[in-house]
Design an enzyme around this catalytic site. Structure first.
Site, PDB file in Angstrom:
ATOM      1  N   CYS A 202      -8.145   7.214  -1.440  1.00 15.04           N
ATOM      2  CA  CYS A 202      -6.744   7.617  -1.362  1.00 15.04           C
ATOM      3  C   CYS A 202      -6.539   9.041  -1.845  1.00 15.04           C
ATOM      4  O   CYS A 202      -5.975   9.871  -1.147  1.00 15.04           O
ATOM      5  CB  CYS A 202      -5.878   6.662  -2.166  1.00 15.04           C
ATOM      6  SG  CYS A 202      -5.920   5.016  -1.489  1.00 15.04           S
ATOM      7  N   HIS A 203      -6.981   9.311  -3.055  1.00 14.55           N
ATOM      8  CA  HIS A 203      -6.696  10.629  -3.618  1.00 14.55           C
ATOM      9  C   HIS A 203      -7.932  11.278  -4.224  1.00 14.55           C
ATOM     10  O   HIS A 203      -7.835  12.194  -5.024  1.00 14.55           O
ATOM     11  CB  HIS A 203      -5.555  10.529  -4.632  1.00 14.55           C
ATOM     12  CG  HIS A 203      -4.345   9.849  -4.069  1.00 14.55           C
ATOM     13  ND1 HIS A 203      -4.088   8.526  -4.283  1.00 14.55           N
ATOM     14  CD2 HIS A 203      -3.383  10.297  -3.248  1.00 14.55           C
ATOM     15  CE1 HIS A 203      -2.982   8.181  -3.619  1.00 14.55           C
ATOM     16  NE2 HIS A 203      -2.543   9.233  -2.994  1.00 14.55           N
ATOM     17  N   GLY A 204      -9.083  10.749  -3.878  1.00 16.71           N
ATOM     18  CA  GLY A 204     -10.322  11.439  -4.192  1.00 16.71           C
ATOM     19  C   GLY A 204     -10.848  11.332  -5.614  1.00 16.71           C
ATOM     20  O   GLY A 204     -11.539  12.234  -6.071  1.00 16.71           O
TER      21      GLY A 204
END
Lengths: 424, 179
Positions: B143-145
């Site tokens: 999702c956001h690394g």
């Protein structure tokens, strides 16, 4: 709704009504005799379009609720049931789903119109704040609604958004558990989101009434941003002038709406949401609906969980204090050469943020030597400008900018030199 | 009403304040059920713990099971992964924790270094991280690394905390009880 009423009851029944419940008078003063500035352009038709869209969403929504089942076992299937079995179910659902997108198209145009022409300035601060409140309620409603089909994006979008509250220090996890009614998104969550999705449009309706009330107290702003000085010279009655113009604007807007409903009903949605929710498998790329992408980009741009959440909500909160951040006495960007430029820059930044929100965060835009310039870095620059625009440029510009001469009155601006001098 | 605002509090002042306070407490008491009904209900709280046979998970592989609606990772770590997790200087970590502190003892009283049990929920915004992905050979959240290491500790990205370790115990060498 306010000001001097020009309504005269014409017959016995209306006279009888008027002394008991003056609702005909209210309607007449609001939608017939209400004076509108005669120089309004088509950007002013979006208020009417938005009211229409709210009604469309409520009607289609109430009907869809007759067929939808808010349980994790049946939600996805009941949406397919609506699409395949229910008479005209497909057109009702596509209207409702695309209607949400169209609602946001209209609200963004309406908001940027307000920004361009300085409609948020005194004496319209409350009007603007009520509008921001409606926008906030719209985003909450859209979020609840997107969870209901119980597809993969529904589930994981809800997971990401509800976890935002987990960033609140100390009580975050308890708040998240309270929102879920469990330890993860599940049956209790879906059921309450359905209940709230049904409730919120009526809250919006209530705030819309206040919004229109406030509008009718201060009167409409207009493209030159000069207040009405002489009712006879500067304004025309709402009916037929604004009514017909709004109806034409709405008709054109409905063509666009119908194009999406009938020819590209899924083009604004995510294919991933046609896969039933799977709580153990996160899709590779989670994205919200297009209208929330700029805020999602700001959230991801910050390398701290709490910081990202604060900036994301801050980007909306800053809109509420806009009337007090702008120090210029001139409303319309037409007469503000510097403001006009930063307006378009800001619009471009918002669109670019939206683009960033839809991309993978570590997607490399270009490389200089060994340094990769990723989407995240780009989003950081854009997020910085977003706040710089409102918090620094808005107060500063009013002090350093030399506005062009503002017309004496609306009539003078419309008629040029041919206007009779306004008798104030 | 001659003199309500006398300098000296009167009997009537006291009654006003007392009545107001009583009404406020009553209103708060009436609101509480409306708020608390949203908290996890008895049926959710009653969800029992689960027992799991981990003997079937081969070395170097991982399974995901569902516990209280959440994914739980059961990872059979290789020698190399354990070494990697031990070699980390914990002062460099965002959420400093040794690998040993994230494991449980087996029935023989020895630390079960091969078994890593984690709640598979990214501490950023709740996505399920992907195993054997990311530059620290542990987990990568799509999702956001956020990137986690072979002990499930946060190494890179926006997540603030390590992947949580659920309460569990070894019933035998190949059987665990989660919850």
């Amino acid at each position: 709704m306010s000001g001097n009423s020009t309504y005269t009851p014409s017959n016995g029944f209306t006279r009888w009504m008027d002394s008991r419940l003056p609702i005909i008078r209210l309607g007449h003063d609001t939608a017939v005799s209400y004076p509108v500035p005669k120089n309004l352009n088509y950007w002013w038709t979006f208020g009417g379009i938005l009211t229409f869209m709210l009604v469309v969403q409520i009607i289609t929504g109430v009907v869809l609720a007759m067929h939808y089942v808010p349980t994790t076992a049946l939600a996805f299937a009941s949406v397919e049931h609506i699409m395949r079995d229910v008479n005209y179910g497909w057109v009702l659902r596509y209207t409702h789903a695309n209607g949400a997108s169209m609602f946001f198209v209209a609200v963004y145009i309406h908001m940027f119109r307000g920004l361009y022409y300085g409609s948020y300035k005194a004496p319209r601060e409350i009007l603007w704040i009520l509008g921001c409140l409606i926008y906030l309620l719209m985003m909450a409603t859209a979020f609840f609604g997107y969870v209901l089909p119980w597809g993969q994006m529904s589930f994981w979008g809800a997971t990401v958004i509800t976890n935002l509250f987990g960033a609140i220090p100390f009580v975050g996890q308890s708040v998240a558990t309270w929102l879920w009614g469990g330890f993860a998104i599940g049956d209790p969550t879906l059921n309450r989101f359905f209940s709230l999705h049904y409730l919120f449009p009526f809250l919006i309706f209530g705030v819309v009434v206040l919004h229109i009330w406030a509008l009718h107290v201060s009167g409409q702003n207009n493209p030159v941003g000069v207040e009405v000085k002489n009712k006879d010279q500067d304004t025309v009655p709402f009916t037929p002038y604004a009514t017909v113009k709004d109806a034409f604007g709405l008709s054109v807007f409905l063509i666009l709406f119908a194009y999406f409903v009938f020819f590209a009903p899924n083009s604004l949605g995510d294919v991933e949401n046609y896969t039933i929710a799977h709580p153990l498998k996160t899709p590779l790329h989670i994205v919200p609906e297009w209208y929330l992408l700029p805020f999602y980009a700001i959230l991801r741009a910050v390398p701290s969980k709490l910081g990202g959440v604060i900036l994301m909500f801050g980007s909306i909160a800053v809109l509420f204090i806009l009337p007090w951040l702008d120090t210029s006495k001139v409303r319309s960007a037409r007469f503000r050469p510097l403001f006009k430029q930063i307006f378009w820059l800001h619009l471009a930044v918002c669109i670019a943020l939206g683009w960033c929100g839809g991309m993978m965060p570590d997607h490399v835009l270009f490389s200089v030597g060994s340094i990769d310039f990723t989407v995240t870095y780009f989003a950081r620059i854009l997020s910085f400008y977003y706040f710089f625009h409102f918090l620094v440029l808005f107060p500063l510009l009013g002090l350093i900018e030399r506005p062009k001469p503002v017309p004496e009155s609306i009539a003078a601006s419309v008629l040029g030199g041919r206007a009779a001098p306004a008798k104030a | 009403m001659a003199d309500i605002h006398a300098a000296e509090p009167t009997r009537r002042d006291f009654l006003y304040v007392a009545t107001g306070a009583f009404a406020a407490i009553g209103a708060a008491a009436a609101v509480w059920p409306l708020i608390d009904q949203m908290n996890p209900d008895a049926s959710v709280l009653a969800m029992a713990s689960i027992e799991l046979d981990i003997g079937s998970v081969p070395l170097g592989q991982e399974i995901t099971v569902k516990w209280r609606g959440k994914p739980v990772f059961v990872r059979h770590r290789t020698e190399e992964e354990i070494k990697e997790a031990d070699a980390v200087d914990i002062t460099e970590l965002r959420d400093p924790q040794t690998d040993d502190a994230r494991l449980m003892k087996g029935p023989d009283g020895k630390l079960e270094k091969e078994w890593l049990i984690l709640i598979g929920i990214c501490t950023h915004l709740g996505c399920v991280p992907l195993a054997y992905k990311g530059e620290y050979d542990g987990y990568f959240c799509p999702c956001h690394g956020s990137v986690y290491d072979t002990s499930g500790r946060i190494r890179k990205g926006p997540a603030p905390l390590n992947l949580a370790v659920p309460p569990y115990e070894f019933l035998s060498a190949t059987k665990i009880k989660i919850g």
